[in-house]
Write a protein that holds these residues in place. Structure first.
Motif, PDB file in Angstrom:
ATOM      1  N   LEU A   1       4.665  11.719 -23.692  1.00  0.00           N
ATOM      2  CA  LEU A   1       4.472  10.512 -22.901  1.00  0.00           C
ATOM      3  C   LEU A   1       5.790  10.039 -22.298  1.00  0.00           C
ATOM      4  N   GLY A   2       6.863  10.154 -23.057  1.00  0.00           N
ATOM      5  CA  GLY A   2       8.171   9.793 -22.537  1.00  0.00           C
ATOM      6  C   GLY A   2       8.557  10.643 -21.338  1.00  0.00           C
ATOM      7  N   ASP A   3       8.283  11.955 -21.435  1.00  0.00           N
ATOM      8  CA  ASP A   3       8.574  12.853 -20.311  1.00  0.00           C
ATOM      9  C   ASP A   3       7.730  12.479 -19.091  1.00  0.00           C
ATOM     10  N   MET A   4       6.439  12.155 -19.318  1.00  0.00           N
ATOM     11  CA  MET A   4       5.555  11.778 -18.220  1.00  0.00           C
ATOM     12  C   MET A   4       6.011  10.478 -17.567  1.00  0.00           C
ATOM     13  N   LEU A   5       6.417   9.525 -18.402  1.00  0.00           N
ATOM     14  CA  LEU A   5       6.903   8.243 -17.879  1.00  0.00           C
ATOM     15  C   LEU A   5       8.183   8.414 -17.068  1.00  0.00           C
ATOM     16  N   GLU A   6       9.062   9.297 -17.524  1.00  0.00           N
ATOM     17  CA  GLU A   6      10.297   9.525 -16.789  1.00  0.00           C
ATOM     18  C   GLU A   6      10.013  10.160 -15.435  1.00  0.00           C
ATOM     19  N   GLU A   7       9.055  11.098 -15.409  1.00  0.00           N
ATOM     20  CA  GLU A   7       8.671  11.704 -14.134  1.00  0.00           C
ATOM     21  C   GLU A   7       8.091  10.646 -13.189  1.00  0.00           C
ATOM     22  N   MET A   8       7.252   9.768 -13.751  1.00  0.00           N
ATOM     23  CA  MET A   8       6.672   8.700 -12.947  1.00  0.00           C
ATOM     24  C   MET A   8       7.755   7.745 -12.441  1.00  0.00           C
ATOM     25  N   ARG A   9       8.694   7.381 -13.316  1.00  0.00           N
ATOM     26  CA  ARG A   9       9.763   6.473 -12.917  1.00  0.00           C
ATOM     27  C   ARG A   9      10.597   7.077 -11.786  1.00  0.00           C
ATOM     28  N   SER A  10      10.939   8.346 -11.920  1.00  0.00           N
ATOM     29  CA  SER A  10      11.741   9.013 -10.893  1.00  0.00           C
ATOM     30  C   SER A  10      11.015   9.052  -9.557  1.00  0.00           C
ATOM     31  N   HIS A  11       9.693   9.227  -9.620  1.00  0.00           N
ATOM     32  CA  HIS A  11       8.889   9.265  -8.401  1.00  0.00           C
ATOM     33  C   HIS A  11       8.778   7.878  -7.774  1.00  0.00           C
ATOM     34  N   CYS A  12       8.645   6.870  -8.608  1.00  0.00           N
ATOM     35  CA  CYS A  12       8.327   5.530  -8.120  1.00  0.00           C
ATOM     36  C   CYS A  12       9.531   4.746  -7.634  1.00  0.00           C
ATOM     37  N   VAL A  13      10.751   5.214  -7.899  1.00  0.00           N
ATOM     38  CA  VAL A  13      11.907   4.483  -7.384  1.00  0.00           C
ATOM     39  C   VAL A  13      12.027   4.636  -5.861  1.00  0.00           C
ATOM     40  N   ASN A  14      11.297   5.599  -5.302  1.00  0.00           N
ATOM     41  CA  ASN A  14      11.249   5.736  -3.847  1.00  0.00           C
ATOM     42  C   ASN A  14      10.578   4.491  -3.257  1.00  0.00           C
ATOM     43  N   GLU A  15      11.206   3.888  -2.252  1.00  0.00           N
ATOM     44  CA  GLU A  15      10.694   2.631  -1.707  1.00  0.00           C
ATOM     45  C   GLU A  15       9.313   2.779  -1.076  1.00  0.00           C
ATOM     46  N   ASP A  16       9.025   3.926  -0.456  1.00  0.00           N
ATOM     47  CA  ASP A  16       7.706   4.147   0.135  1.00  0.00           C
ATOM     48  C   ASP A  16       6.633   4.204  -0.944  1.00  0.00           C
ATOM     49  N   VAL A  17       6.963   4.834  -2.070  1.00  0.00           N
ATOM     50  CA  VAL A  17       6.008   4.916  -3.186  1.00  0.00           C
ATOM     51  C   VAL A  17       5.763   3.530  -3.761  1.00  0.00           C
ATOM     52  N   MET A  18       6.827   2.740  -3.923  1.00  0.00           N
ATOM     53  CA  MET A  18       6.651   1.381  -4.439  1.00  0.00           C
ATOM     54  C   MET A  18       5.770   0.559  -3.496  1.00  0.00           C
ATOM     55  N   LYS A  19       5.974   0.737  -2.209  1.00  0.00           N
ATOM     56  CA  LYS A  19       5.208  -0.024  -1.228  1.00  0.00           C
ATOM     57  C   LYS A  19       3.740   0.362  -1.235  1.00  0.00           C
ATOM     58  N   GLN A  20       3.450   1.659  -1.353  1.00  0.00           N
ATOM     59  CA  GLN A  20       2.069   2.133  -1.260  1.00  0.00           C
ATOM     60  C   GLN A  20       1.322   2.039  -2.579  1.00  0.00           C
ATOM     61  N   GLY A  21       2.029   2.116  -3.694  1.00  0.00           N
ATOM     62  CA  GLY A  21       1.382   2.000  -4.991  1.00  0.00           C
ATOM     63  C   GLY A  21       0.648   3.259  -5.410  1.00  0.00           C
ATOM     64  N   CYS A  22      -0.094   3.143  -6.486  1.00  0.00           N
ATOM     65  CA  CYS A  22      -0.871   4.256  -7.035  1.00  0.00           C
ATOM     66  C   CYS A  22      -2.222   4.330  -6.330  1.00  0.00           C
ATOM     67  N   PRO A  23      -2.613   5.486  -5.811  1.00  0.00           N
ATOM     68  CA  PRO A  23      -3.879   5.562  -5.074  1.00  0.00           C
ATOM     69  C   PRO A  23      -5.109   5.205  -5.905  1.00  0.00           C
ATOM     70  N   VAL A  24      -5.132   5.617  -7.162  1.00  0.00           N
ATOM     71  CA  VAL A  24      -6.275   5.271  -8.020  1.00  0.00           C
ATOM     72  C   VAL A  24      -6.307   3.768  -8.260  1.00  0.00           C
ATOM     73  N   ASN A  25      -5.146   3.204  -8.576  1.00  0.00           N
ATOM     74  CA  ASN A  25      -5.058   1.775  -8.831  1.00  0.00           C
ATOM     75  C   ASN A  25      -5.452   0.974  -7.589  1.00  0.00           C
ATOM     76  N   ASN A  26      -4.987   1.432  -6.432  1.00  0.00           N
ATOM     77  CA  ASN A  26      -5.302   0.728  -5.185  1.00  0.00           C
ATOM     78  C   ASN A  26      -6.801   0.678  -4.930  1.00  0.00           C
ATOM     79  N   ILE A  27      -7.447   1.828  -5.034  1.00  0.00           N
ATOM     80  CA  ILE A  27      -8.872   1.881  -4.702  1.00  0.00           C
ATOM     81  C   ILE A  27      -9.694   1.193  -5.787  1.00  0.00           C
ATOM     82  N   ALA A  28      -9.188   1.209  -7.021  1.00  0.00           N
ATOM     83  CA  ALA A  28      -9.882   0.491  -8.097  1.00  0.00           C
ATOM     84  C   ALA A  28      -9.882  -1.007  -7.799  1.00  0.00           C
ATOM     85  N   GLN A  29      -8.731  -1.540  -7.411  1.00  0.00           N
ATOM     86  CA  GLN A  29      -8.638  -2.970  -7.118  1.00  0.00           C
ATOM     87  C   GLN A  29      -9.445  -3.346  -5.878  1.00  0.00           C
ATOM     88  N   GLU A  30      -9.479  -2.441  -4.915  1.00  0.00           N
ATOM     89  CA  GLU A  30     -10.165  -2.749  -3.660  1.00  0.00           C
ATOM     90  C   GLU A  30     -11.676  -2.634  -3.763  1.00  0.00           C
TER      91      GLU A  30
END
Length: 202
Positions: free
Chosen positions: A86-115
């Motif tokens: 889980l730590g390795d998965m979280l680190e991969e996610m953190r590295s991916h999410c520090v990109n400003e475009d990723v932060m702006k767009q969010g997680c696709p599953v989370n987005n469509i779930a909320q919408e």
């Protein structure tokens, strides 16, 4: 528009473009015309594979968003030391999410779930099934880690599993709203710290 001769290639092209557009614009704000233009396919080709936008949305959710998400979780949960994986998965996610475009767009599953989950039973059922499967994977992995001596045997695996899978959508939702790398780092470290409290001997 140049015709695409292979029906499977055409379908995958439509799915890929729709997945990108839904993630960028949102499901409701994306029109079929937007998808047709970018995919360079005819309306007839789209309707051959997807009778309406709703069915296309379900296919994108299942075959693109959920498939990618569950692939990541299955890989992590296949390990014996779930805290490390889980730590390795979280680190991969953190590295991916520090990109400003990723932060702006969010997680696709989370987005469509909320919408869409409050408005469409098909989306709600599919996303609910994904979270149920996720929780079961984590619970089973926790039980294996307990048996292997990596995790304390006094925890409630079901409750811990539900808590863990709830953290990632929450983190992504907050980061999308704040667009703060500092918030991301603090939440990431906070979850890592919690996972360490599960270790046997702590």
């Amino acid at each position: 528009m140049a015709p695409l001769r292979d029906p499977d290639i055409t379908r995958q092209r439509i799915l890929g473009v729709a997945a990108e557009e839904f993630h960028l614009r949102g499901y409701k704000a994306t029109s079929l015309s937007d998808i047709l233009t970018r995919a360079e396919v005819s309306k007839g080709a789209l309707y051959h594979h997807f009778p309406n936008k709703q069915e296309l949305g379900y296919a994108v959710l299942e075959e693109a968003y959920i498939n990618d998400c569950m692939s990541m979780w299955r890989q992590a949960m296949a390990q014996d030391d779930i805290i490390k994986s889980l730590g390795d998965m979280l680190e991969e996610m953190r590295s991916h999410c520090v990109n400003e475009d990723v932060m702006k767009q969010g997680c696709p599953v989370n987005n469509i779930a909320q919408e869409m989950t409050a408005q469409d039973a098909g989306f709600q059922q599919r996303i609910s099934a994904m979270y149920t499967t996720q929780a079961k994977l984590v619970e089973e992995a926790l039980n294996r880690s307990i048996a292997a001596g990596y995790i304390r045997d006094d925890i409630d695996p079901e409750g811990v599993a539900l808590f863990i899978i709830s953290c990632l959508p929450g983190m992504m939702g907050i980061v999308k709203a704040t667009r703060s790398k500092k918030d991301l780092e603090k939440m990431h470290q906070g979850l890592l710290n919690y996972l360490e409290t599960l270790r046997a001997g702590t």
